[in-house]
Each structure stands twice: as structure tokens, then as C-alpha cells.
Design an enzyme around this catalytic site. Structure first.
Site, PDB file in Angstrom:
ATOM      1  CE  LYS A  31     -35.534   2.831  -6.227  1.00 57.49           C
ATOM      2  NZ  LYS A  31     -36.267   4.054  -5.849  1.00 57.49           N
ATOM      3  CG  ASP A  58     -34.868   4.978  -2.430  1.00 61.93           C
ATOM      4  OD1 ASP A  58     -34.036   5.537  -1.699  1.00 61.93           O
ATOM      5  OD2 ASP A  58     -35.000   5.245  -3.644  1.00 61.93           O
ATOM      6  CG  LEU A  59     -38.925   5.756   3.088  1.00 58.05           C
ATOM      7  CD1 LEU A  59     -39.641   5.595   4.423  1.00 58.05           C
ATOM      8  CD2 LEU A  59     -39.897   6.267   2.024  1.00 58.05           C
ATOM      9  CE  LYS A  60     -32.596   8.694  -2.882  1.00 55.35           C
ATOM     10  NZ  LYS A  60     -33.770   8.057  -3.487  1.00 55.35           N
ATOM     11  CG  LEU A  61     -35.065   8.013   7.038  1.00 59.54           C
ATOM     12  CD1 LEU A  61     -35.182   7.457   8.456  1.00 59.54           C
ATOM     13  CD2 LEU A  61     -36.398   8.579   6.587  1.00 59.54           C
ATOM     14  CG  HIS A  62     -30.476  14.783   5.254  1.00 57.86           C
ATOM     15  ND1 HIS A  62     -29.990  15.429   4.138  1.00 57.86           N
ATOM     16  CD2 HIS A  62     -29.718  15.210   6.292  1.00 57.86           C
ATOM     17  CE1 HIS A  62     -28.982  16.222   4.485  1.00 57.86           C
ATOM     18  NE2 HIS A  62     -28.802  16.104   5.785  1.00 57.86           N
ATOM     19  CG  ASP A  63     -35.039  15.622  10.690  1.00 55.76           C
ATOM     20  OD1 ASP A  63     -34.530  16.468  11.445  1.00 55.76           O
ATOM     21  OD2 ASP A  63     -36.227  15.667  10.328  1.00 55.76           O
ATOM     22  CB  ILE A  64     -31.731  16.367  14.421  1.00 54.38           C
ATOM     23  CG1 ILE A  64     -33.132  16.004  14.919  1.00 54.38           C
ATOM     24  CG2 ILE A  64     -31.663  17.815  13.958  1.00 54.38           C
ATOM     25  CD1 ILE A  64     -33.536  16.765  16.173  1.00 54.38           C
ATOM     26  N   PRO A  65     -30.028  13.620  14.455  1.00 56.95           N
ATOM     27  CG  PRO A  65     -27.787  13.492  15.125  1.00 56.95           C
ATOM     28  CD  PRO A  65     -28.852  14.486  14.746  1.00 56.95           C
ATOM     29  CG  ASN A  66     -33.983  12.174  19.459  1.00 58.71           C
ATOM     30  OD1 ASN A  66     -33.757  11.164  20.106  1.00 58.71           O
ATOM     31  ND2 ASN A  66     -35.155  12.811  19.505  1.00 58.71           N
ATOM     32  CB  THR A 117     -26.773   9.703  -9.885  1.00 59.43           C
ATOM     33  OG1 THR A 117     -28.155   9.405  -9.747  1.00 59.43           O
ATOM     34  CG2 THR A 117     -25.947   8.594  -9.281  1.00 59.43           C
ATOM     35  CD  GLN A 188     -31.132   7.011 -13.962  1.00 62.70           C
ATOM     36  OE1 GLN A 188     -30.200   7.730 -13.612  1.00 62.70           O
ATOM     37  NE2 GLN A 188     -31.954   6.428 -13.101  1.00 62.70           N
ATOM     38  NE  ARG A 209     -37.479   5.958 -15.909  1.00 59.43           N
ATOM     39  CZ  ARG A 209     -36.845   7.128 -15.922  1.00 59.43           C
ATOM     40  NH1 ARG A 209     -37.420   8.169 -16.486  1.00 59.43           N
ATOM     41  NH2 ARG A 209     -35.644   7.245 -15.383  1.00 59.43           N
TER      42      ARG A 209
HETATM   43  O1  C5P Z   1     -36.535   4.004 -14.253  1.00 60.76           O
HETATM   44  P1  C5P Z   1     -35.133   3.958 -13.716  1.00 60.76           P
HETATM   45  O2  C5P Z   1     -34.423   2.652 -14.000  1.00 60.76           O
HETATM   46  O3  C5P Z   1     -34.320   5.167 -14.156  1.00 60.76           O
HETATM   47  O4  C5P Z   1     -35.315   4.033 -12.143  1.00 60.76           O
HETATM   48  C1  C5P Z   1     -34.230   4.157 -11.261  1.00 60.76           C
HETATM   49  C2  C5P Z   1     -34.734   4.264  -9.856  1.00 60.76           C
HETATM   50  O5  C5P Z   1     -33.636   4.532  -9.003  1.00 60.76           O
HETATM   51  C3  C5P Z   1     -35.727   5.403  -9.616  1.00 60.76           C
HETATM   52  O6  C5P Z   1     -36.631   4.971  -8.602  1.00 60.76           O
HETATM   53  C4  C5P Z   1     -34.860   6.533  -9.123  1.00 60.76           C
HETATM   54  O7  C5P Z   1     -35.554   7.417  -8.280  1.00 60.76           O
HETATM   55  C5  C5P Z   1     -33.813   5.766  -8.326  1.00 60.76           C
HETATM   56  N1  C5P Z   1     -32.557   6.456  -8.128  1.00 60.76           N
HETATM   57  C6  C5P Z   1     -31.774   6.909  -9.166  1.00 60.76           C
HETATM   58  N2  C5P Z   1     -30.573   7.532  -8.915  1.00 60.76           N
HETATM   59  C7  C5P Z   1     -30.171   7.709  -7.646  1.00 60.76           C
HETATM   60  C8  C5P Z   1     -30.950   7.235  -6.587  1.00 60.76           C
HETATM   61  C9  C5P Z   1     -32.155   6.619  -6.859  1.00 60.76           C
HETATM   62  O8  C5P Z   1     -32.135   6.737 -10.319  1.00 60.76           O
HETATM   63  N3  C5P Z   1     -29.002   8.272  -7.417  1.00 60.76           N
END
Ligand code: C5P
Length: 232
Positions: A31, A58-66, A117, A188, A209
Site C-alpha cells: 500500500k 491509498d489516496l482517498k479522493l474526496h472532491d466534486i464529481p468532475n 476508523t 490503532q 508497523r
Molecule cells: O502500522 P499499521 O499496521 O497501523 O498501518 C495501517 C495502515 O493502514 C496505515 O497506513 C494507516 O494509515 C492505514 N489505515 C488505517 N485505518 C484506516 C485507514 C487506513 O490504519 N481506517
């Protein structure tokens, strides 16, 4: 798309990424998040692909539809395996995202972040003013993503079972927050082991990690893969 654990390459530089990948002699699923992508750009993705690895961008786009549609059209040319958007952008934004992606790439899967999360139920109520439980809110967004043509969601493993009930087993549930039983939880909050994630219905796990910061990343990866695939 491989079903092996997705390793979160949370490094700041290309050198760190290449040093890490050189330790492995098998193709991986990795990722690349915004920290790395915004500093290294698309060229790094090409190098990772050339080594035979699958990529979740994993860039999580969030903007206007176009804007999201046009951006996805560009990301489709990068030939990554998995991309994502925020479901909060709405059904039209998600539909444009799929259409844009499909203009340049027939294969890349696209999933949505439901609720991060890191968002608590308190914040959901007080800040977003959403008057339902976290589980209901997450399942609502998962269904909206599915109805908009997306392939799945990013979610906590603890949300995978209700999402499966709403959207079916085939709908992708890509879940971070996974730790082997003996590992540090770090920041986490709601974690499961790989075995528990599987039992709850995760289709893919994301682990950072416990592998990237391990004294022996290859051994840690193998151990996590065994406990994940063993129950497949
Ligand atoms: O090091 P770790 O196992 O906690 O990494 C989890 C990865 O998942 C990180 O890149 C973190 O940004 C990503 N992530 C997350 N929870 C989310 C979405 C993405 O931990 N809801």
C-alpha cells in the site's frame, strides 16, 4: 489482485522503500499512501510494479464529481491494482470515479472509505451530526458505494460482518487495524488478529508497523501470512 496481506509502505523516501522491498524474494501486495505518493510521485509506482508487486494506491479522493472522475482517469493509467475514494463524497462522485477509472483501465478495483476508523461515535454525532450508530452509518455508506458500482470498502475488521450481511461476501472488505497476537497495538484502537479478521469476513488485511518496524520483516510477514492464509 493477490490475497496476501497488504503491507503499508509508510516510509517517507524512495530509498527506504527500496531497502525494505529488497529484503523479500516473493511478489508482495503493498500500500502506497499519500505521504509517500505526494513526495515521490508516480515514478516510484512504476518501479514497484516492475518488481512484480501489486499496489493499493491509498489516496482517498474526496472532491466534486468532475474532479474525482478526471483524476481517476489519470490514476487508471498508472496500472495500480486498487484505488479508493471517500464515500462521503456521495453517490454521483463515486459513479464518476468508476466511469473515469474505466475510461483508462478495465481491471483496477475501486473501494470507498466509509467512516475513518479514527472517527469516534461521539464525533459522528457531535461533529458530523449523523444521528445513527457507527455500525449503521458504515453499513449505509457501504451500500451506497456498492450501488454506485464500487468493488468494496476500507473498514475495521470489526465492521466486516455487518457489511457482509448488507453487501455480500464478494464485496471487498479491506481492513487495517490488524495485529498478530503478540505484537504492539501502536495507535490503532480497534484491532483484531489476522485469524479473527478472516473469521469476521475481511477479504484483505492491511498491516504496517508489525512488518515494517520489525527486526526481521520477512519472518514477521511470513508469520502474519500463515495465520491469514491458513484459515482461508
Ligand atoms: O502500522 P499499521 O499496521 O497501523 O498501518 C495501517 C495502515 O493502514 C496505515 O497506513 C494507516 O494509515 C492505514 N489505515 C488505517 N485505518 C484506516 C485507514 C487506513 O490504519 N481506517
Amino acid at each position: 489482485m493477490k490475497q496476501t496481506p497488504i503491507i503499508a509502505l509508510d516510509f517517507a523516501t524512495k530509498e527506504e522503500v527500496m531497502t525494505f522491498l529488497a529484503k523479500f524474494d516473493t511478489p508482495l501486495f503493498v500500500k502506497v499512501g499519500m505521504e509517500l505518493f505526494y513526495q515521490t510521485g508516480p515514478a516510484l509506482l512504476e518501479e514497484i510494479k516492475e518488481q512484480g508487486h501489486d499496489i493499493f494506491l491509498d489516496l482517498k479522493l474526496h472532491d466534486i464529481p468532475n474532479t474525482v472522475g478526471k483524476t481517476m482517469e489519470g490514476l487508471g493509467r498508472l496500472n495500480v491494482d486498487l484505488v479508493n475514494v471517500h464515500a462521503a463524497g456521495g453517490s454521483v462522485m463515486m459513479q464518476r470515479a468508476v466511469e473515469g477509472l474505466r475510461r483508462t483501465n478495465p481491471d483496477t478495483k475501486i473501494i470507498a472509505v466509509t467512516q475513518l476508523t479514527s472517527t469516534t461515535e461521539q464525533q459522528l454525532h457531535d461533529e458530523q451530526q449523523i444521528d445513527m450508530s457507527m455500525e449503521e452509518a458504515v453499513c449505509h455508506y457501504a451500500k451506497l458505494a456498492q450501488d454506485s458500482g464500487l468493488d468494496g470498502v476500507v473498514c475495521s475488521p470489526l465492521e466486516a460482518a455487518p457489511i457482509t450481511a448488507h453487501c455480500g461476501a464478494e464485496f471487498l472488505k479491506v481492513t487495517p487495524g490488524v495485529r498478530p497476537a503478540n505484537a504492539a497495538v501502536n495507535d490503532q484502537k480497534r484491532v483484531t488478529t489476522p485469524e479473527q479478521a478472516k473469521a469476521l469476513g475481511s477479504t484483505h488485511i492491511v498491516v504496517g508497523r508489525p512488518i515494517t518496524q520489525s527486526d526481521d520483516p520477512v519472518a514477521s510477514y511470513q508469520q502474519i501470512t500463515e495465520s491469514w492464509v491458513g484459515k482461508w
